[in-house]
Design a protein around this motif. Structure first.
Motif, PDB file in Angstrom:
ATOM      1  N   TRP A  35      45.848  35.217  26.107  1.00  0.00           N
ATOM      2  CA  TRP A  35      44.425  34.971  26.362  1.00  0.00           C
ATOM      3  C   TRP A  35      44.094  35.621  27.691  1.00  0.00           C
ATOM      4  CZ3 TRP A  35      40.734  32.895  23.297  1.00  0.00           C
ATOM      5  CH2 TRP A  35      41.149  32.192  22.165  1.00  0.00           C
ATOM      6  N   GLN A  36      43.086  36.441  27.686  1.00  0.00           N
ATOM      7  CA  GLN A  36      42.681  37.135  28.897  1.00  0.00           C
ATOM      8  C   GLN A  36      41.269  36.735  29.280  1.00  0.00           C
ATOM      9  OE1 GLN A  36      44.415  38.965  31.021  1.00  0.00           O
ATOM     10  NE2 GLN A  36      42.605  39.115  32.325  1.00  0.00           N
ATOM     11  N   SER A  37      41.137  36.228  30.513  1.00  0.00           N
ATOM     12  CA  SER A  37      39.823  35.798  31.001  1.00  0.00           C
ATOM     13  C   SER A  37      39.119  36.923  31.711  1.00  0.00           C
ATOM     14  CB  SER A  37      40.002  34.618  31.968  1.00  0.00           C
ATOM     15  OG  SER A  37      40.736  33.588  31.370  1.00  0.00           O
ATOM     16  N   ASN A  38      37.798  36.851  31.691  1.00  0.00           N
ATOM     17  CA  ASN A  38      36.952  37.704  32.521  1.00  0.00           C
ATOM     18  C   ASN A  38      37.127  39.197  32.256  1.00  0.00           C
ATOM     19  OD1 ASN A  38      34.969  38.045  34.487  1.00  0.00           O
ATOM     20  ND2 ASN A  38      36.506  38.491  36.052  1.00  0.00           N
ATOM     21  N   ILE A  39      36.986  39.550  30.990  1.00  0.00           N
ATOM     22  CA  ILE A  39      36.820  40.968  30.678  1.00  0.00           C
ATOM     23  C   ILE A  39      35.329  41.241  30.735  1.00  0.00           C
ATOM     24  CG2 ILE A  39      37.138  42.767  28.950  1.00  0.00           C
ATOM     25  CD1 ILE A  39      39.524  41.227  27.895  1.00  0.00           C
TER      26      ILE A  39
ATOM     27  N   ASN B 299      30.565  38.333  30.615  1.00  0.00           N
ATOM     28  CA  ASN B 299      31.968  37.972  30.803  1.00  0.00           C
ATOM     29  C   ASN B 299      32.504  37.438  29.484  1.00  0.00           C
ATOM     30  OD1 ASN B 299      32.639  38.282  33.751  1.00  0.00           O
ATOM     31  ND2 ASN B 299      30.763  37.053  33.887  1.00  0.00           N
ATOM     32  N   VAL B 300      33.590  37.997  29.019  1.00  0.00           N
ATOM     33  CA  VAL B 300      34.156  37.552  27.758  1.00  0.00           C
ATOM     34  C   VAL B 300      35.561  37.034  27.990  1.00  0.00           C
ATOM     35  CG1 VAL B 300      32.777  39.175  26.417  1.00  0.00           C
ATOM     36  CG2 VAL B 300      35.072  39.828  27.166  1.00  0.00           C
ATOM     37  N   ILE B 301      35.942  36.155  27.109  1.00  0.00           N
ATOM     38  CA  ILE B 301      37.309  35.638  27.063  1.00  0.00           C
ATOM     39  C   ILE B 301      37.916  36.187  25.777  1.00  0.00           C
ATOM     40  CG2 ILE B 301      38.736  33.587  26.916  1.00  0.00           C
ATOM     41  CD1 ILE B 301      36.541  32.127  28.430  1.00  0.00           C
TER      42      ILE B 301
END
Length: 609
Positions: free
Chosen positions: A178-182, A192-194
């Motif tokens: 899981w990658q935050s703050n793309i 801002n997407v997760i």
């Protein structure tokens, strides 16, 4: 004089004792102040401690209750994430996507690839039927294939291989993350997407591409914001300390926490109290293996404490009321305890002033009751001893007085008897008989009169017998008497005049009587309370030194004037200081002795044998 000095000394001691007691604080005052001070310390202290414990317990209870809310938020987010994971898993199992990602052909037809993925996305959306899921699908392969369900974000997708996190994930052959703050930009709009990033692998388990399921951070915020229901700030933090979701959009994407410091806040609990911007907050967290993020909540403590203000005011009011009641009870209690002792002290003070009629009241506790009982016995014993001493003293005084009154000069007795014998021998039996009769009368008055007081006339009769006997030895001797009319039967102490007359004869007229010699005894009233007796002669008189020494006990010069000292002693013993004796004398001219005694109006004592 000794008794008078002792009385003065006792009065002075009592006065000093009273002055000393006036400076002392009463027992009930000391007890009241002492108990009140203790209550002033204990009750506010206990109240403050109770409020502190109550506040702590309330905050602790509230913090524990908020864990249920955070759990609910975590489960809602986890449920949403599971749906994303199901979608990601479905895409990762599509053979077409895997084949295209592993296709080594350098001729890439992205248009055909994107068209096919659109169809696949549509089929999957219809088969899973997650209408609440609003996501974007993105695929990027190392061979050049790329796909974005929102073509506006395609350029940002193509830049991902250049990011550190993507590079590390590819290098470390990670399956998914899981990658935050793309961050995606659409003109002036930033989104801002997760993302759930699932990596595509070849037959050698090497990463050849990645499938991204992108969620708008606001969608995630919408999920848990519906559950908050309180004036708090709840947000999501990933394992690196970066804020994944936050009510304030500007906070999203910030690396807000060093996780070591973050974990130190909580120690072994899931909540803590922290200061932030000079305001105290309740800081809570909740983490779960099912949720890739930590749920964090910040609540200002004053929001929690506001409901406690009314309770605190009630407690403070009750505390003040309890304090007032306690002080009143303390004063009443101290008064109840000290009152018997104050009564004992007051009664003892009266007894110390000589009032032995006061009784000790037996009240209060066992100690005060016993003190009163023992004090009463003590005072009764003192009173008994005082009465006994008075009786003994009176008996001693009477004995001394009687002894002094019975004293007759032995030389006078011897000379009188010798004169009687001589008169018989030379043939004057009549004179001898008269002298014997007069001497017999003197002895009879000394031995038979029991009362210490006799009338002025009886005293004069005694002096007549005495002067008659002296005249037989010393020649013509006559005493002159001057008695104020109406006081003849006034009583005075018996036999106090004979020693003075004797002193005048043997000292004032030591060289014999001459023509014009006289001894005059006068009786007069000063007022309704006192009589004055004056014995006056015109003898040789005496010097001032002799006059001062006569009435001084133990003085070597008064040995020849012992009669006057005995008279002074008789007056002091019987009249208890109310009588006085004064000597006026001029050398070569004579002596006046003034005696002042209180008047006695009793009936005349019978002196007949």
């Amino acid at each position: 004089m000794a008794l008078s000095e002792n009385n003065d000394r006792m009065k002075m001691i009592r006065f000093r004792g009273m002055m000393g007691r006036q400076k002392k604080i009463k027992l009930h005052t000391i007890l009241s102040i002492f108990i009140s001070l203790i209550l002033l310390i204990i009750i506010p202290g206990l109240g403050k401690l109770s409020l502190s414990l109550f506040k702590t317990r309330t905050i602790e209870s509230f913090a524990n209750s908020r864990q249920d809310t955070l759990l609910q938020i975590s489960e809602s987010v986890s449920d949403y994430c599971r749906k994303i994971e199901l979608l990601s898993d479905a895409y990762s199992k599509i053979t077409y996507i895997t084949e295209q990602a592993n296709n080594p052909s350098k001729g890439v037809n992205n248009s055909e690839f994107r068209a096919n993925i659109d169809k696949i996305k549509k089929e999957i959306d219809e088969s899973f039927f997650f209408p609440e899921l609003k996501y974007d699908l993105q695929i990027i392969c190392t061979n050049g294939f790329s796909y974005s369900s929102n073509m506006v974000y395609l350029s940002a997708l193509l830049e991902l291989p250049g990011t550190i996190w993507f590079y590390k994930a590819m290098k470390n052959q990670i399956d998914s993350l899981w990658q935050s703050n793309i961050l995606f930009r659409d003109k002036d709009k930033k989104t801002n997407v997760i993302s759930l990033v699932t990596f595509i692998k070849n037959n050698d388990s090497e990463n050849t591409g990645a499938i991204l399921i992108n969620l708008d951070e606001r969608e995630l915020h919408r999920i848990y914001s519906q559950i908050i229901g309180f004036q708090s700030i709840i947000y999501l933090v990933d394992k690196n300390g970066q804020i994944a979701s936050h009510p304030t959009l500007s906070m999203v994407g910030r690396f807000f926490y060093d996780m070591n410091i973050f974990n130190a806040f909580f120690d072994e609990k899931d909540w803590a109290q922290i200061m932030k911007s000079e305001r105290e907050y309740l800081f809570s967290r909740f983490s779960s293996d099912d949720n890739p993020w930590i749920v964090v909540e910040e609540i200002p403590l004053d929001i929690i404490a506001n409901p406690l203000i009314e309770i605190t005011e009630i407690i403070n009011f009750l505390m003040v009321l309890l304090l007032i009641l306690s002080i009143i009870i303390a004063i009443f209690f101290s008064r109840k305890v000290s009152l018997p002792f104050e009564k004992l002290a007051n009664t003892m003070e009266k007894a110390g002033q000589g009032d032995f009629s006061a009784r000790f009241e037996k009240t209060g506790v066992a100690e005060s009751y016993q003190m009163a009982e023992n004090s009463q016995k003590f005072i009764d014993r003192i009173q008994f001893l005082i009465e006994e001493i008075k009786v003994i003293q009176q008996q001693k005084q009477n004995s001394e007085l009687e002894f002094l009154q019975m004293q007759i000069n032995p030389h006078f007795i011897y000379n009188t008897l010798f004169s009687i014998r001589c008169m018989v021998d030379i043939g004057f039996p009549e004179k001898a008989s008269e002298m014997l009769n007069r001497f017999s009368n003197m002895l009879q008055k000394v031995l038979r009169i029991k009362s210490p007081m006799i009338s002025i006339l009886d005293n004069i009769e005694y002096l007549e017998d005495y002067s008659f006997i002296l005249s037989q030895r010393f020649g013509s001797l006559s005493l002159n008497y001057e008695v104020e009319k109406g006081i003849e039967n006034e009583k005075i102490l018996k036999f106090i005049l004979q020693p003075i007359v004797e002193n005048s004869v043997f000292h004032g007229f030591a060289d014999g009587f001459k023509e014009g010699s006289f001894i005059t005894i006068s009786f007069s009233s000063i007022n309704s309370e006192y009589l004055e007796i004056v014995i006056k002669d015109n003898g040789c008189g005496m010097s001032e030194e002799v006059r001062n020494s006569i009435l001084t006990p133990g003085d070597s010069l008064n040995g020849s004037h012992i009669g006057l000292l005995n008279v002074k002693t008789k007056l002091d013993l019987y009249y208890e200081g109310a009588a006085s004796l004064r000597i006026n004398s001029i050398l070569g001219e004579g002596t006046d002795i003034h005696i002042i005694v209180p008047r006695r109006c009793e009936e005349n004592e019978n002196t007949n044998c």
